[in-house]
Design a protein around this motif. Structure first.
Motif, PDB file in Angstrom:
ATOM      1  N   GLU A 150       5.291  -2.116  -6.576  1.00 61.18           N
ATOM      2  CA  GLU A 150       4.189  -1.253  -6.166  1.00 61.18           C
ATOM      3  C   GLU A 150       4.658   0.025  -5.486  1.00 61.18           C
ATOM      4  O   GLU A 150       3.984   1.045  -5.561  1.00 61.18           O
ATOM      5  CB  GLU A 150       3.254  -2.019  -5.224  1.00 61.18           C
ATOM      6  CG  GLU A 150       2.447  -3.097  -5.901  1.00 61.18           C
ATOM      7  CD  GLU A 150       1.485  -2.527  -6.941  1.00 61.18           C
ATOM      8  OE1 GLU A 150       0.808  -1.516  -6.640  1.00 61.18           O
ATOM      9  OE2 GLU A 150       1.422  -3.092  -8.052  1.00 61.18           O
ATOM     10  N   ALA A 151       5.804  -0.029  -4.814  1.00 63.20           N
ATOM     11  CA  ALA A 151       6.259   1.136  -4.055  1.00 63.20           C
ATOM     12  C   ALA A 151       7.774   1.171  -4.037  1.00 63.20           C
ATOM     13  O   ALA A 151       8.451   0.166  -4.309  1.00 63.20           O
ATOM     14  CB  ALA A 151       5.701   1.103  -2.639  1.00 63.20           C
ATOM     15  N   LEU A 152       8.316   2.330  -3.700  1.00 65.32           N
ATOM     16  CA  LEU A 152       9.762   2.554  -3.716  1.00 65.32           C
ATOM     17  C   LEU A 152      10.135   3.480  -2.572  1.00 65.32           C
ATOM     18  O   LEU A 152       9.480   4.502  -2.346  1.00 65.32           O
ATOM     19  CB  LEU A 152      10.169   3.175  -5.046  1.00 65.32           C
ATOM     20  CG  LEU A 152      11.613   3.657  -5.201  1.00 65.32           C
ATOM     21  CD1 LEU A 152      12.562   2.473  -5.138  1.00 65.32           C
ATOM     22  CD2 LEU A 152      11.783   4.408  -6.510  1.00 65.32           C
ATOM     23  N   ARG A 153      11.164   3.101  -1.815  1.00 68.16           N
ATOM     24  CA  ARG A 153      11.685   3.916  -0.724  1.00 68.16           C
ATOM     25  C   ARG A 153      12.979   4.574  -1.177  1.00 68.16           C
ATOM     26  O   ARG A 153      13.925   3.895  -1.584  1.00 68.16           O
ATOM     27  CB  ARG A 153      11.942   3.056   0.513  1.00 68.16           C
ATOM     28  CG  ARG A 153      12.546   3.778   1.703  1.00 68.16           C
ATOM     29  CD  ARG A 153      11.548   4.699   2.353  1.00 68.16           C
ATOM     30  NE  ARG A 153      12.023   5.190   3.652  1.00 68.16           N
ATOM     31  CZ  ARG A 153      11.421   6.152   4.330  1.00 68.16           C
ATOM     32  NH1 ARG A 153      10.309   6.705   3.841  1.00 68.16           N
ATOM     33  NH2 ARG A 153      11.893   6.563   5.483  1.00 68.16           N
ATOM     34  N   LEU A 154      13.040   5.902  -1.132  1.00 69.30           N
ATOM     35  CA  LEU A 154      14.219   6.654  -1.541  1.00 69.30           C
ATOM     36  C   LEU A 154      14.938   7.181  -0.304  1.00 69.30           C
ATOM     37  O   LEU A 154      14.400   8.020   0.428  1.00 69.30           O
ATOM     38  CB  LEU A 154      13.824   7.809  -2.450  1.00 69.30           C
ATOM     39  CG  LEU A 154      13.467   7.429  -3.896  1.00 69.30           C
ATOM     40  CD1 LEU A 154      12.734   8.562  -4.582  1.00 69.30           C
ATOM     41  CD2 LEU A 154      14.712   7.057  -4.667  1.00 69.30           C
TER      42      LEU A 154
END
Length: 247
Positions: A209-213
């Motif tokens: 659902e989400a991604l941290r870069l």
């Protein structure tokens, strides 16, 4: 697991506390029991990378999944080497540095060399980190510029941490601090889906659902940073800098 050793805990402000007769795996068991009985986070310093790896395995065996262990390995390069640390090492270090901001209980493992290495300020990690979420708006060109500013390398096919590739409505990226790359499918200027994929076969896997870069480097490599480095280099090292390969 019942306590077997019950080591004495260091008191606040105490200079030194010695544990005696801890042979083989008993040292790791004592550390696990001490951390379980203490409300503070612990930093454990190993002599070198080999000892750190062995100690990490022992701590995970005794502590189980409920014990959080962060690893801050050293760069495994010498000062002024003509190559960068391995991307996997940088990725693990950045994951740990980002987690340390909210780390309250568990064990931080690091080597003596890591303990002496300067770290990037928290503000740098924050300024070059951002999130992607399914359904959010996303413009390709600003994203590309932001990734380059964060140290990511544009490639034709993503195969390692710190790389990204843009192909029409598909955007592949291997975020630092993660074990697998992610494929972002765009519908116009909106994120339609995020899926992990296998770097070897390039086949898409499970959806997220989400991604941290996180940033791709521990230090900036933009024009301003290079200019500041060269200025400080000239002040510290005498001679003809034009003949110095590091400069």
């Amino acid at each position: 697991m019942a306590n077997l050793i019950r080591p004495e805990l260091p008191a606040p402000g105490a200079c030194q506390l010695h544990w005696h007769a801890l042979h083989a795996g008993a040292r790791a068991l004592a550390l696990v029991e001490a951390v379980a009985a203490d409300a503070r986070a612990w930093a454990v310093v190993a002599a070198d990378a080999r000892e750190l790896e062995r100690l990490a395995a022992e701590l995970r065996f005794y502590g189980g999944p409920e014990l959080e262990i962060l690893n801050l390995p050293d760069w495994e390069i010498l000062p002024y080497d003509q190559f960068s640390p391995h991307a996997d090492i940088v990725s693990e270090r950045l994951r740990t540095l980002e987690r340390l901001q909210t780390f309250r209980r568990g064990i931080l493992l690091l080597t003596a060399e890591s303990l002496l290495t300067r770290l990037p300020p928290v503000s740098y990690i924050h300024a070059h980190s951002f999130d992607l979420q399914r359904g959010a708006q996303l413009s390709i060109e600003p994203l590309r510029q932001r990734l380059v500013a964060a140290g990511y390398a544009a490639v034709s096919q993503v195969r390692g941490p710190g790389e990204f590739a843009l192909r029409g409505s598909l955007f592949d990226v291997w975020p630092m601090g993660t074990d697998m790359p992610v494929r972002v499918d765009l519908l116009d200027d909106q994120i339609d889906s995020l899926r992990r994929f296998d770097a070897e076969s390039q086949r898409s896997l499970n959806a997220i659902e989400a991604l941290r870069l996180l940033p791709a480097r521990e230090l900036p490599l933009d024009a301003a940073a290079v200019r500041d480095f060269r200025r400080r280099f000239r002040l510290r090292f005498p001679g003809d800098v034009a003949r110095m390969s590091v400069y």
